[in-house]
Design an enzyme around this catalytic site. Sequence first.
Site, PDB file in Angstrom:
ATOM      1  CG  ASN A   1      -1.733   1.238   1.375  1.00 18.80           C
ATOM      2  OD1 ASN A   1      -1.858   2.014   0.420  1.00 18.80           O
ATOM      3  ND2 ASN A   1      -2.319   1.445   2.545  1.00 18.80           N
ATOM      4  CD1 TRP A   2       3.620   1.075  -2.758  1.00 21.04           C
ATOM      5  CD2 TRP A   2       3.580   2.152  -4.719  1.00 21.04           C
ATOM      6  NE1 TRP A   2       4.346   0.328  -3.657  1.00 21.04           N
ATOM      7  CE2 TRP A   2       4.340   0.966  -4.878  1.00 21.04           C
ATOM      8  CE3 TRP A   2       3.423   2.976  -5.827  1.00 21.04           C
ATOM      9  CZ2 TRP A   2       4.931   0.609  -6.084  1.00 21.04           C
ATOM     10  CZ3 TRP A   2       4.015   2.624  -7.039  1.00 21.04           C
ATOM     11  CH2 TRP A   2       4.758   1.453  -7.163  1.00 21.04           C
ATOM     12  CE  LYS A   3       0.170   3.635   4.839  1.00 21.52           C
ATOM     13  NZ  LYS A   3      -0.132   3.828   6.236  1.00 21.52           N
TER      14      LYS A   3
ATOM     15  CG  HIS B   1      -6.025   1.803   5.099  1.00 24.87           C
ATOM     16  ND1 HIS B   1      -5.623   2.779   5.983  1.00 24.87           N
ATOM     17  CD2 HIS B   1      -4.967   0.962   4.938  1.00 24.87           C
ATOM     18  CE1 HIS B   1      -4.363   2.545   6.335  1.00 24.87           C
ATOM     19  NE2 HIS B   1      -3.950   1.451   5.714  1.00 24.87           N
TER      20      HIS B   1
ATOM     21  CD  GLU C   1      -3.316   5.542   6.594  1.00 27.28           C
ATOM     22  OE1 GLU C   1      -3.294   5.559   5.346  1.00 27.28           O
ATOM     23  OE2 GLU C   1      -2.378   5.077   7.278  1.00 27.28           O
TER      24      GLU C   1
ATOM     25  CD  GLU D   1      -3.550  -2.622   7.374  1.00 23.31           C
ATOM     26  OE1 GLU D   1      -2.394  -2.808   6.998  1.00 23.31           O
ATOM     27  OE2 GLU D   1      -4.215  -1.630   7.056  1.00 23.31           O
TER      28      GLU D   1
ATOM     29  N   GLY E   1       2.333   2.266  10.944  1.00 20.55           N
ATOM     30  CA  GLY E   1       3.283   3.369  10.846  1.00 20.55           C
ATOM     31  C   GLY E   1       3.952   3.733  12.156  1.00 20.55           C
TER      32      GLY E   1
ATOM     33  CB  SER F   1       5.073  -1.476  12.132  1.00 24.07           C
ATOM     34  OG  SER F   1       4.594  -0.163  12.331  1.00 24.07           O
TER      35      SER F   1
ATOM     36  N   GLY G   1       2.837  -1.082   4.344  1.00 25.43           N
ATOM     37  CA  GLY G   1       2.759   0.334   3.990  1.00 25.43           C
ATOM     38  C   GLY G   1       4.151   0.900   3.755  1.00 25.43           C
ATOM     39  N   GLY G   2       4.716   1.548   4.778  1.00 26.90           N
ATOM     40  CA  GLY G   2       6.001   2.246   4.650  1.00 26.90           C
ATOM     41  C   GLY G   2       7.106   1.424   3.981  1.00 26.90           C
TER      42      GLY G   2
HETATM   43  C1  PEP Z   1      -0.923   0.300   6.151  1.00 23.11           C
HETATM   44  O1  PEP Z   1      -1.069   1.513   6.051  1.00 23.11           O
HETATM   45  O2  PEP Z   1      -1.784  -0.449   5.694  1.00 23.11           O
HETATM   46  C2  PEP Z   1       0.261  -0.198   6.830  1.00 23.11           C
HETATM   47  C3  PEP Z   1       0.281  -1.442   7.191  1.00 23.11           C
HETATM   48  O3  PEP Z   1       1.263   0.707   7.038  1.00 23.11           O
HETATM   49  P1  PEP Z   1       2.707   0.410   7.726  1.00 23.11           P
HETATM   50  O4  PEP Z   1       3.229  -0.859   7.120  1.00 23.11           O
HETATM   51  O5  PEP Z   1       3.524   1.604   7.355  1.00 23.11           O
HETATM   52  O6  PEP Z   1       2.456   0.282   9.178  1.00 23.11           O
END
Ligand code: PEP
Length: 244
Positions: free
Chosen positions: A9-11, A96, A98, A165, A171, A203, A224-225
């Site tokens: 997920n590049w957001k 998600h 967010e 999640e 994050g 994370s 994500g990150g």
């Molecule tokens: C996400 O936003 O779905 C996610 C898992 O982010 P991160 O890996 O950065 O925690």
Amino acid sequence: MSLPLVVANWKMNTSLADASVLSTLIRNNLRNISGVQVVLCPPNIWLQEVASVLEISGETVSLGAQNCYPEASGAYTGEISVTMIKDLCRYCIVGHSERRHYFKETNEFISEKVRALLANDLIPILCVGEAHRADNSVDLVIAQLKGSLDDVEKEDYGKIIVAYEPIWAIGTADSAESDYADRVGQRIKQIMGAEATVLYGGSVTAENIEHFTGLDGIDGVLVGGASLKASEFVKICEKMVGGK
Ligand code: PEP
């Protein structure tokens, strides 16, 4: 048994050039790898670019959207419909945290998206997760899951990927313990069916990915990150091979 799944997920990150370079590096590095299934979810505006990069990548890497609007077309300025993403993608992230938080998306609205995706033969990646570590966390997750499946036919549950999640882990560099993620994943499978695909997200890195392999309740990860760095993301995918 299906292959372990890694979803990126590049957001709201990457320029057009970044998206092109990142997807090309991932494609090239995963070209000769089998035993893992990978889905890239770039920002919607770069879907076409990443689709053209992935076109020649074969079966390992596929494309997903980060969001969709459930109506097919009409006066919804700025939105992108399920039927539009269908031309490029096989998957779409919905629910998600967010989007639930910043855009006030409710379980009801998310379930509309799930139904629209299923009706168009797209695979929803439905995210659920609790805000805080608490004694009743698992019950909260299950209640959110059931709410997000409102009016979804039970016979379609097996077509849905659920991403667990925990919001406190997204994050934050504070990922969930593997036995806890496993326990939540197993509860999710009690609802979705034993064959359903359940991901863990929050994370995940190349360093901690082993915590989320070999678990009965978890079939892959949503990243994500760490999905924005080609070398780290490729390492995560490589370590998932045979990990289920
Ligand atoms: C996400 O936003 O779905 C996610 C898992 O982010 P991160 O890996 O950065 O925690």
